[in-house]
Write a protein that holds these residues in place. Structure first.
Motif, short mmCIF file in Angstrom:
data_model
loop_
_atom_site.label_atom_id
_atom_site.label_comp_id
_atom_site.label_asym_id
_atom_site.label_seq_id
_atom_site.Cartn_x
_atom_site.Cartn_y
_atom_site.Cartn_z
N ILE A 292 0.87 -1.18 0.00
CA ILE A 292 0.00 0.00 0.00
C ILE A 292 0.91 1.22 0.00
CG2 ILE A 292 -1.75 1.33 1.25
CD1 ILE A 292 -2.86 -1.15 2.41
N LEU A 293 0.66 2.15 -0.92
CA LEU A 293 1.40 3.41 -0.97
C LEU A 293 0.43 4.55 -0.63
CD1 LEU A 293 3.75 5.31 -1.71
CD2 LEU A 293 3.09 5.07 -4.11
N CYS A 294 0.77 5.32 0.40
CA CYS A 294 -0.09 6.43 0.83
C CYS A 294 0.65 7.74 0.60
CB CYS A 294 -0.42 6.32 2.31
SG CYS A 294 -1.27 4.81 2.72
N MET A 295 -0.02 8.69 -0.06
CA MET A 295 0.61 9.98 -0.33
C MET A 295 -0.35 11.09 0.07
SD MET A 295 2.19 9.05 -4.06
CE MET A 295 3.36 10.40 -4.00
N GLY A 296 0.15 12.00 0.90
CA GLY A 296 -0.66 13.16 1.28
C GLY A 296 -1.91 12.81 2.07
N CYS A 297 -1.91 11.69 2.78
CA CYS A 297 -3.09 11.32 3.58
C CYS A 297 -3.03 12.04 4.92
CB CYS A 297 -3.12 9.81 3.82
SG CYS A 297 -3.32 8.87 2.31
N LYS A 298 -4.12 12.69 5.29
CA LYS A 298 -4.16 13.42 6.56
C LYS A 298 -5.30 12.89 7.42
CE LYS A 298 -1.90 17.39 4.67
NZ LYS A 298 -0.90 16.60 3.92
N TRP B 15 0.63 3.69 -11.46
CA TRP B 15 0.67 2.54 -10.57
C TRP B 15 -0.50 2.63 -9.59
CZ3 TRP B 15 0.85 1.62 -5.34
CH2 TRP B 15 1.24 0.34 -4.93
N PRO B 16 -1.13 1.54 -9.16
CA PRO B 16 -0.78 0.15 -9.42
C PRO B 16 -1.52 -0.44 -10.63
CG PRO B 16 -2.48 0.22 -7.76
CD PRO B 16 -2.21 1.65 -8.15
N LEU B 17 -2.22 0.39 -11.40
CA LEU B 17 -2.93 -0.20 -12.54
C LEU B 17 -1.99 -0.44 -13.71
CD1 LEU B 17 -6.44 1.36 -12.61
CD2 LEU B 17 -5.47 -0.41 -11.19
N CYS B 297 -13.40 10.84 2.40
CA CYS B 297 -12.22 11.09 1.57
C CYS B 297 -12.45 12.36 0.74
CB CYS B 297 -11.97 9.92 0.62
SG CYS B 297 -11.55 8.40 1.48
N LYS B 298 -11.47 13.26 0.78
CA LYS B 298 -11.61 14.51 0.04
C LYS B 298 -10.44 14.67 -0.93
CE LYS B 298 -14.36 16.64 3.54
NZ LYS B 298 -15.18 15.42 3.78
N ASN B 299 -10.73 14.96 -2.19
CA ASN B 299 -9.71 15.20 -3.22
C ASN B 299 -8.69 14.07 -3.30
OD1 ASN B 299 -10.86 17.83 -3.52
ND2 ASN B 299 -9.76 18.41 -1.64
N MET B 300 -9.20 12.84 -3.34
CA MET B 300 -8.28 11.71 -3.33
C MET B 300 -8.46 10.85 -4.56
SD MET B 300 -8.07 10.54 0.60
CE MET B 300 -6.40 9.98 0.34
N VAL B 301 -7.41 10.10 -4.84
CA VAL B 301 -7.51 9.06 -5.84
C VAL B 301 -7.06 7.76 -5.17
CG1 VAL B 301 -5.23 9.61 -6.78
CG2 VAL B 301 -6.84 8.31 -8.14
N ILE B 302 -7.86 6.72 -5.37
CA ILE B 302 -7.59 5.44 -4.74
C ILE B 302 -7.64 4.39 -5.85
CG2 ILE B 302 -8.47 3.73 -3.09
CD1 ILE B 302 -9.72 6.40 -1.71
N ALA B 303 -6.62 3.58 -5.95
CA ALA B 303 -6.59 2.57 -7.01
C ALA B 303 -6.03 1.29 -6.45
CB ALA B 303 -5.74 3.05 -8.18
N ALA B 304 -6.68 0.17 -6.75
CA ALA B 304 -6.23 -1.12 -6.22
C ALA B 304 -6.19 -2.13 -7.35
CB ALA B 304 -7.18 -1.59 -5.12
N SER B 305 -5.08 -2.85 -7.42
CA SER B 305 -4.97 -3.95 -8.38
C SER B 305 -4.15 -5.04 -7.72
CB SER B 305 -4.25 -3.49 -9.65
OG SER B 305 -2.85 -3.50 -9.44
N GLY B 306 -3.95 -6.14 -8.44
CA GLY B 306 -3.13 -7.22 -7.90
C GLY B 306 -1.71 -6.79 -7.56
#
Lengths: 436, 436
Positions: A292-298, B15-17, B297-306
């Motif tokens: 899991i990579l987290c960036m700018g999470c507050k 990443w991670p897509l 979650c505000k102004n976020m991007v969340i992406a999950a893959s294998g």
């Protein structure tokens, strides 16, 4: 002295780490001794033993938790299994009867009843010992713990003591108030009700007899599913006149939500996690084997398990329950008395599972009506039984079990199987147990 | 008219897509026609065909992308495979030689060179057609596209035109400036360099001969790995005197980062995702088969893959590259010419993979030196070949392949296998291909 620990709840509020078969009290995520993280139930047991090493400990719980308790605490505790979940009063009655009738405890013995999930310091358990002392010498029929409040919470019940002494009589006892009333209680010197009670064992059995007509273990167990669902507070505390309260002012956290649970974590992350330098006040638990990579999470809590992924603002995380109730998914990971299973893949007509058996353990001897199964042994040695015929297996061996075939496996060393289930309508219900 | 589409990059920024074997241009996440999401490369090809249905399209790319291009575009395009990655100038030279020597194109034919990843509207491709027209009639030796800038970006090169006419000569050509210089350029009426070039095919071959001494396909291909790494801008544009620029003012987005990519998504979520009502301006893509729950979650991007999970503030997501470069993990999912594979589980001495073959396809005939493999057929029908012997398989069948055993499988219908690899040091390198 006897402790009854109430270990209930399915812990939906800590989804996705907790689920129907893995309650929050079994998550090994608290800072333990010697670097080993421990679970809530391990921590409570260790803390009780530190102040009252001679006390008996009985855990009142449902069937689903028995394996996890045995895995984490071994045979050091008694387990009083509730045949059904009926709220705290029936659970306490059954445990009291269990202590007298199955464990031979005396009705004069002091009993402390406490929940499994507060996060506290050792002084809390010293206070429990003092409560048992007060109950034992008859200072009052019922002894409560009053937590000195830190803010006017709407989440807790309140006890208004007669005095500010360490031990005091009780003026009134109030359920969760609104904010304004909570403020007023604080001005009156009220204490939070910690959900901890001490009394003599006989007192509990009397209360059982009064409400249910019986107080022996066998009868209570047999009619358990018909017993009224009622909490100990409503059934006993509200009607009792002879009450005193012992004041406790140390750390006391209810770690039932992610927000509060995160505060108890020793490290910000567990598992494969990278936080970049712009993350603030963010806790991440990763049980998956991908990063899991987290960036700018507050102010966030992020948790990932085989059941799902939570990405939440810390404050918002207290409102998780209704969302989790809608996710009636497959249980993807479960700890069992014999080991564990992890669902790896779900397709329309197949499911792939990793099964791990601990050395010396075996599955139930069983068969399926509607599915075929194939095991590939990935690690370890053991003996497979197919329709009564035994066969040794080792890594690389393959075992095919068509529908109807009775099968089990016995693990000599730790044994890891990749199980492929094949068929339409694969279901956990499709299982017939057999005698060997 | 010929189009050369430069399809490079490993797309670490998405990443991670995206990963080494699945570049961003193949992610089917853009709003396509008839509700079917399409990839960048599918979109570019469709848009070119809409304005220039008779044009030839050649994709310049590395070996790793050939399967994905064929899967998404079939045989409708030429693929010019670069034996190695050497930046844009060598790639353009090889493609130009490929067009003349392998496809029989005339040196007088107009060629348009464009990147695969800008997100644009149809007018962009009309502009490309006009550029080819200008190049074909010799308006200048090299025709550039100038994008009308919307802000003083430090990310793009700038073209300063001689006039504000739709087609103009070029005063100067500048690489990425600092913010202050960019502001000054905007005041002077500068345009962004869109990375699109038109010229005659012969012009490219001359440039190849000048720098590399050769311009035929075979020679360039053979010495490709020794060619200088240099971009087309540096090698050609900066030294050219006869340049004109065509002005384009429509939509033009560089969707190389999550932040900009999210803007092109038609829906806020893809896959199993729940957003609670307190989420704002958040985009989530979930390729896993477990649910994602997002709260607050505000102004976020969340992406999950294998391959992993990204949880990022949108603005922070542009800084992802160095973090991804450190994650040298296993590729967990890959699209192949014959189907796909998904890694389900990685243990110390075993790995479990789901292999899907498309009907009519087969694996290479191969063997492994250091690992045993077991296939369980989960879906479909096919023929397995083991050391030369054929055998029909169907769901529930099991195939054991000890180390050294030559094997392949041919899929009659779509075929799904659960493959368990067993051994110490399982590696993709351990593969010997054989002739059948």
């Amino acid at each position: 002295m006897q402790f009854i620990i109430l270990s209930g709840g399915s812990g939906k509020r800590l989804w996705p780490l907790s689920n129907d078969v893995r309650s929050k009290q079994f998550l090994k995520m608290l800072p333990g001794e010697a670097e080993e993280p421990e679970s809530m139930i391990m921590r409570v047991y260790r803390q009780i033993m530190a102040v009252a090493g001679e006390a008996g400990v009985t855990i009142a719980t449902g069937k689903k938790q028995v394996s996890a308790i045995k895995n984490q605490l071994g045979d050091k505790v008694n387990i009083c299994v509730e045949p059904d979940r009926r709220d705290t009063f029936p659970a306490v009655c059954l445990s009291a009867a269990y202590l007298r009738d199955e464990q031979g405890a005396s009705e004069e013995e002091a009993v402390v009843i406490c929940p499994v999930d507060p996060y506290v310091e050792p002084g809390y358990f010293q206070a429990l010992g003092e409560m048992a002392g007060l109950a034992g010498k008859g200072a009052a029929r019922l002894v409560l713990m009053g937590i000195e409040p830190t803010y006017p919470s709407e989440k807790y019940g309140y006890i208004i003591p007669l005095s500010q002494e360490p031990v005091s009589g009780v003026k009134t006892f109030r359920e969760k108030p609104d904010l304004e009333t909570a403020r007023e209680y604080l001005r009156q010197g009220a204490l939070w009700n910690g959900g901890v009670f001490a009394c003599k064992l006989g007192y509990l059995l009397e209360r059982a007899r009064e409400r249910f007509g019986v107080s022996d273990y066998r009868s209570l167990y047999e009619k358990y599913e018909a017993l009224e669902r009622i909490s100990f507070d409503y059934a006993v505390v509200e009607g009792e006149q002879s009450i005193c309260v012992l004041r406790y002012r140390g750390t006391w956290k209810d770690i039932g939500t992610w927000n509060t649970f995160a505060e108890t974590m020793e490290r910000q992350t567990l598992g494969r996690v990278t936080l970049n330098e712009t993350c603030e006040n963010t806790h991440v638990v990763n049980e998956l084997n991908i990063p899991i990579l987290c960036m700018g999470c507050k102010n966030m809590v992020i948790a990932a398990s085989g059941d799902g992924i939570l990405v939440s603002d810390k404050e918002q995380s207290s409102y998780i329950k209704p969302f989790v109730e809608e996710m009636t998914g497959q249980v993807m990971y479960a700890e069992k008395s014999w080991g564990s299973f992890t669902v790896l893949d779900v397709q329309e007509e197949s499911m792939t599972i990793r099964v791990v058996l601990k050395p010396g353990n075996s599955l139930h001897y069983h068969s399926h009506e509607h599915r075929n199964e194939v095991w590939t042994v990935a690690e370890g040695r053991g003996t497979v039984v197919l329709d009564g015929k035994e066969r040794k297996v080792q890594p690389g061996d393959v075992v095919s079990m068509p529908a109807g075939c009775k099968h089990t496996v016995y693990a000599e060393t730790q044994l890891q199987l990749i199980e492929v289930q094949l068929g339409r309508g694969i279901s956990v219900e499709d299982k017939v147990k057999h005698e060997r």
